[in-house]
Design a protein around this motif. Structure first.
Motif, PDB file in Angstrom:
ATOM      1  N   GLY A  70      -2.320   4.013   2.905  1.00 24.49           N
ATOM      2  CA  GLY A  70      -2.626   3.439   1.609  1.00 24.49           C
ATOM      3  C   GLY A  70      -3.725   4.125   0.832  1.00 24.49           C
ATOM      4  O   GLY A  70      -4.441   4.996   1.337  1.00 24.49           O
ATOM      5  N   PRO A  71      -3.876   3.729  -0.445  1.00 29.45           N
ATOM      6  CA  PRO A  71      -4.910   4.286  -1.318  1.00 29.45           C
ATOM      7  C   PRO A  71      -6.266   3.634  -1.055  1.00 29.45           C
ATOM      8  O   PRO A  71      -6.375   2.616  -0.363  1.00 29.45           O
ATOM      9  CB  PRO A  71      -4.395   3.927  -2.714  1.00 29.45           C
ATOM     10  CG  PRO A  71      -3.653   2.648  -2.507  1.00 29.45           C
ATOM     11  CD  PRO A  71      -3.021   2.760  -1.138  1.00 29.45           C
ATOM     12  N   ARG A  72      -7.303   4.201  -1.634  1.00 33.21           N
ATOM     13  CA  ARG A  72      -8.620   3.567  -1.589  1.00 33.21           C
ATOM     14  C   ARG A  72      -8.516   2.206  -2.266  1.00 33.21           C
ATOM     15  O   ARG A  72      -7.883   2.069  -3.315  1.00 33.21           O
ATOM     16  CB  ARG A  72      -9.649   4.432  -2.305  1.00 33.21           C
ATOM     17  CG  ARG A  72      -9.772   5.847  -1.748  1.00 33.21           C
ATOM     18  CD  ARG A  72     -10.865   6.634  -2.456  1.00 33.21           C
ATOM     19  NE  ARG A  72     -10.760   8.053  -2.157  1.00 33.21           N
ATOM     20  CZ  ARG A  72     -11.278   8.650  -1.077  1.00 33.21           C
ATOM     21  NH1 ARG A  72     -11.943   7.931  -0.190  1.00 33.21           N
ATOM     22  NH2 ARG A  72     -11.138   9.950  -0.885  1.00 33.21           N
ATOM     23  N   SER A  73      -9.154   1.195  -1.678  1.00 33.42           N
ATOM     24  CA  SER A  73      -8.970  -0.172  -2.163  1.00 33.42           C
ATOM     25  C   SER A  73     -10.301  -0.875  -2.364  1.00 33.42           C
ATOM     26  O   SER A  73     -11.104  -0.976  -1.437  1.00 33.42           O
ATOM     27  CB  SER A  73      -8.108  -0.977  -1.183  1.00 33.42           C
ATOM     28  OG  SER A  73      -6.806  -0.426  -1.086  1.00 33.42           O
ATOM     29  N   LEU A  83       0.827  -1.209   0.000  1.00 28.76           N
ATOM     30  CA  LEU A  83       0.000   0.000   0.000  1.00 28.76           C
ATOM     31  C   LEU A  83       0.862   1.260   0.000  1.00 28.76           C
ATOM     32  O   LEU A  83       0.557   2.238  -0.700  1.00 28.76           O
ATOM     33  CB  LEU A  83      -0.925   0.002   1.217  1.00 28.76           C
ATOM     34  CG  LEU A  83      -2.029  -1.065   1.229  1.00 28.76           C
ATOM     35  CD1 LEU A  83      -2.770  -1.032   2.560  1.00 28.76           C
ATOM     36  CD2 LEU A  83      -3.004  -0.868   0.073  1.00 28.76           C
ATOM     37  N   GLU A  84       1.925   1.256   0.773  1.00 27.36           N
ATOM     38  CA  GLU A  84       2.812   2.421   0.795  1.00 27.36           C
ATOM     39  C   GLU A  84       3.525   2.599  -0.542  1.00 27.36           C
ATOM     40  O   GLU A  84       3.736   3.728  -0.996  1.00 27.36           O
ATOM     41  CB  GLU A  84       3.816   2.284   1.940  1.00 27.36           C
ATOM     42  CG  GLU A  84       3.170   2.439   3.314  1.00 27.36           C
ATOM     43  CD  GLU A  84       4.152   2.234   4.454  1.00 27.36           C
ATOM     44  OE1 GLU A  84       5.156   1.507   4.250  1.00 27.36           O
ATOM     45  OE2 GLU A  84       3.905   2.775   5.556  1.00 27.36           O
ATOM     46  N   MET A 109       3.267  14.524  -5.148  1.00 25.33           N
ATOM     47  CA  MET A 109       2.320  14.284  -4.055  1.00 25.33           C
ATOM     48  C   MET A 109       1.282  13.264  -4.494  1.00 25.33           C
ATOM     49  O   MET A 109       0.920  13.195  -5.676  1.00 25.33           O
ATOM     50  CB  MET A 109       1.556  15.558  -3.668  1.00 25.33           C
ATOM     51  CG  MET A 109       2.332  16.694  -3.105  1.00 25.33           C
ATOM     52  SD  MET A 109       1.171  18.072  -2.744  1.00 25.33           S
ATOM     53  CE  MET A 109       2.355  19.392  -2.482  1.00 25.33           C
ATOM     54  N   THR A 110       0.807  12.498  -3.527  1.00 23.50           N
ATOM     55  CA  THR A 110      -0.387  11.674  -3.699  1.00 23.50           C
ATOM     56  C   THR A 110      -1.390  12.154  -2.662  1.00 23.50           C
ATOM     57  O   THR A 110      -1.131  12.081  -1.456  1.00 23.50           O
ATOM     58  CB  THR A 110      -0.073  10.185  -3.504  1.00 23.50           C
ATOM     59  OG1 THR A 110       0.983   9.804  -4.400  1.00 23.50           O
ATOM     60  CG2 THR A 110      -1.299   9.333  -3.781  1.00 23.50           C
ATOM     61  N   TYR A 122       1.334  11.040   0.451  1.00 22.34           N
ATOM     62  CA  TYR A 122       2.740  10.873   0.088  1.00 22.34           C
ATOM     63  C   TYR A 122       3.238  12.197  -0.460  1.00 22.34           C
ATOM     64  O   TYR A 122       2.545  12.878  -1.213  1.00 22.34           O
ATOM     65  CB  TYR A 122       2.924   9.792  -0.981  1.00 22.34           C
ATOM     66  CG  TYR A 122       4.302   9.832  -1.620  1.00 22.34           C
ATOM     67  CD1 TYR A 122       5.395   9.261  -0.982  1.00 22.34           C
ATOM     68  CD2 TYR A 122       4.505  10.476  -2.840  1.00 22.34           C
ATOM     69  CE1 TYR A 122       6.670   9.320  -1.549  1.00 22.34           C
ATOM     70  CE2 TYR A 122       5.771  10.535  -3.420  1.00 22.34           C
ATOM     71  CZ  TYR A 122       6.850   9.962  -2.764  1.00 22.34           C
ATOM     72  OH  TYR A 122       8.104  10.027  -3.321  1.00 22.34           O
ATOM     73  N   ARG A 123       4.443  12.573  -0.057  1.00 23.39           N
ATOM     74  CA  ARG A 123       5.103  13.763  -0.609  1.00 23.39           C
ATOM     75  C   ARG A 123       6.550  13.414  -0.852  1.00 23.39           C
ATOM     76  O   ARG A 123       7.216  12.828  -0.005  1.00 23.39           O
ATOM     77  CB  ARG A 123       4.988  14.946   0.359  1.00 23.39           C
ATOM     78  CG  ARG A 123       5.775  16.172  -0.098  1.00 23.39           C
ATOM     79  CD  ARG A 123       5.582  17.332   0.875  1.00 23.39           C
ATOM     80  NE  ARG A 123       4.493  18.194   0.449  1.00 23.39           N
ATOM     81  CZ  ARG A 123       3.941  19.127   1.225  1.00 23.39           C
ATOM     82  NH1 ARG A 123       4.345  19.282   2.460  1.00 23.39           N
ATOM     83  NH2 ARG A 123       2.973  19.880   0.765  1.00 23.39           N
TER      84      ARG A 123
END
Length: 531
Positions: free
Chosen positions: A251-254, A212-213, A520-521, A529-530
């Motif tokens: 993590g992102p949407r899953s 996820l990271e 960036m996320t 995330y940067r």
């Protein structure tokens, strides 16, 4: 909390407001967007956090519509055999690992590909036994449909020549001795995997967290991931993702695709398509209709050009597959089917035509080999296909040997699919291909390996940069019936963005994507995330 991202070049993928400078997000949703001056005048008060994009380039959050994120993490803990260029180097890696572990400890890894070996020869079981005499080994091919094992692994599985192999699978044996060669195909792998020690909950959680990271690092704000086989079931899969994403904010949407064998477990747990929230949600039920082209197990309507009389493997009889699909429909579940060969797709579409749609779209994954008739059958508001652009540079030119030139020209016809109105989503199938979505976009635009000096394989099917981004944004939203929530940057939609240091839409050469970095996320307005 209200957050304003300002002073950027924000591509919304919305034709009414295609490019803005500032965007305002509150409680995860976009409430306004426009010029720096207008947004600052309207929203630039003390209770607004202002983040300066410093001229960087923002897009709707990139979505990978088919991968195995836990396997990405697990692979990071095991042997990574991706890109190994010869049989000798592969055997050397195995030998080095065998010397570092205790006798009897399993050697696990993934990613070998004999098509990039000079002689295209895979190791024999004698060679595998020589480099790993005391440790059982299980090494899936890059496609995940063929597997290398040694004698120790077969012994631990209880294999004997009268053993019943699951339907659709093959233990490849020598024509001279009738003994195993060390190569297993498709479902035959289960005679080994059932004997591999189960990882602990904490080991699995660490692997999922790593994956996820990593997804955040490469700019993914959403993933559609198929993991319960690796994570010991449907309930544990949901628990792991819920803990990491909803509770720990990692993590992102899953969207979680669940394999058919866990359908009853989902029922017992009260889980269904749409169960969860906009961060972690149960998705479709996953099937395999066939195998892969690399191992000649994808199911074709005509034999392989380089294997006389071989049509590939069906994972189920057609009527059996129909019954399994009906079982899903009794639970109002959408279906996601792995179909690479054209005959596999024909069989699946014939069955789908007999079923009523449900609230969520059915998904056809890969659909590598097509023709005009099949493309017409894919045109439906209730069906979507998940494509993997990176398969093109990975599979050419050897795919021409497998299929012949005429059928190879009908493979991966991305531009035709879009022009014909087929709803299409982009993905990596990681760890089979790299997780980085910019590499998938690059492959969709160039249709060639990085560094190759030609116009691309079947160059008429190249996508424009804009359309390549669209399948990884808008397409990913449609795949889970969330087109009203994500995919474009508009008022009322989720504030998910991927911020890059370069503008892909002004690049003179698509190879500039390879030097583009994720700045960036952003998920729901929050920087996850940067750089």
């Amino acid at each position: 909390m209200r957050i304003m991202y300002t002073n950027g070049n924000i591509f919304t993928m919305n034709l009414e407001e295609p490019l803005v400078q500032s965007i305002v997000i509150e409680d995860e949703e976009i409430i306004d967007l426009g010029t720096n001056e207008d947004m600052m005048l309207q929203w630039g008060r003390d209770n607004t956090t202002v983040i300066d994009l410093d001229g960087k380039y923002a897009f709707p959050g990139l979505i990978d519509s088919h991968l195995h994120i836990s396997s990405v993490g697990i692979n990071a803990q095991e042997l990574d055999l991706t890109g190994i260029e010869s049989k000798e180097k592969l055997l050397n890696v195995i030998s080095n690992k065998a010397r570092l572990i205790q006798p009897g400890e399993w050697i696990l890894g993934r990613g070998w590909d004999e098509n990039i070996f000079p002689d295209k020869q895979i190791p024999t079981i004698e060679e595998l036994n020589y480099v790993s005499p005391d440790s059982p080994l299980f090494l899936p091919r890059v496609c995940g449909h063929a597997f290398l094992v040694n004698t120790k692994a077969l012994e631990q599985s209880g294999y004997h020549d009268k053993l019943s192999v699951p339907y659709g699978g093959t233990v490849v044996t020598s024509t001279e001795t009738n003994k195993p060669t060390g190569l297993l195909l498709e479902t035959a792998s289960t005679i080994i995997t059932d004997r591999i020690p189960i990882k602990s909950y904490e080991q699995l959680k660490h692997a999922v967290k790593w994956g996820l990271e990593d997804a955040l690092r490469v700019g993914l704000t959403g993933i559609h991931t198929n993991d319960p086989t690796y994570l010991n079931g449907a309930k544990q899969t949901y628990k792991l993702f819920n803990e990491l994403i909803n509770q720990e904010g990692i993590g992102p949407r899953s969207n979680l695709l669940m394999d058919y064998k866990y359908l009853e477990e989902l029922k017992d747990a009260g889980m269904y398509a749409g169960y969860g929230n906009n961060k972690v949600m149960i998705g479709a039920i996953k099937f395999f209709a066939d195998g892969a082209l690399g191992g000649r197990t994808a199911l074709l309507s005509e034999p392989y050009a380089d294997s006389s009389g071989n049509y590939g493997n069906a994972m189920y009889e057609k009527e059996e597959l129909l019954q399994l699909m009906r079982n899903c429909r009794e639970f109002d579940m959408p279906i996601a089917v792995h179909t690479i060969g054209d005959q596999a797709l024909i069989d699946v579409l014939d069955n789908l035509d007999k079923l009523k749609p449900v609230a969520y779209r059915d998904r056809l994954i890969h659909v590598s080999i097509l023709n005009d008739q099949l493309i017409e059958r894919l045109k439906s508001p209730n069906r979507i296909i998940d494509i993997q652009p990176r398969f093109v540079p990975s599979d050419y030119p050897w795919i021409v040997d497998r299929l012949g030139e005429s059928r190879a020209n009908l493979s991966y016809p991305f531009k035709t699919l879009l022009e014909k109105g087929v709803i299409t989503a982009g993905s990596s199938d990681a760890p089979i291909e790299p997780l980085n979505p910019l590499l998938g976009i690059h492959a969709a635009v160039t249709r060639k390996k990085i560094g190759e000096n030609h116009n691309g394989y079947n160059e008429a099917e190249k996508l424009s940069m804009y359309k390549a981004f669209k399948i990884f944004t808008v397409g990913g939203a449609y795949a889970t019936n969330e087109e009203n929530m994500k995919g474009t940057l508009e008022r009322g939609k989720l504030g998910d963005m991927t911020v890059l240091n370069k503008n892909p839409f002004s690049m003179e050469c698509a190879d500039e994507l390879l030097e583009t970095e994720v700045e960036m996320t952003v998920i729901g307005g929050v920087i996850k995330y940067r750089k």
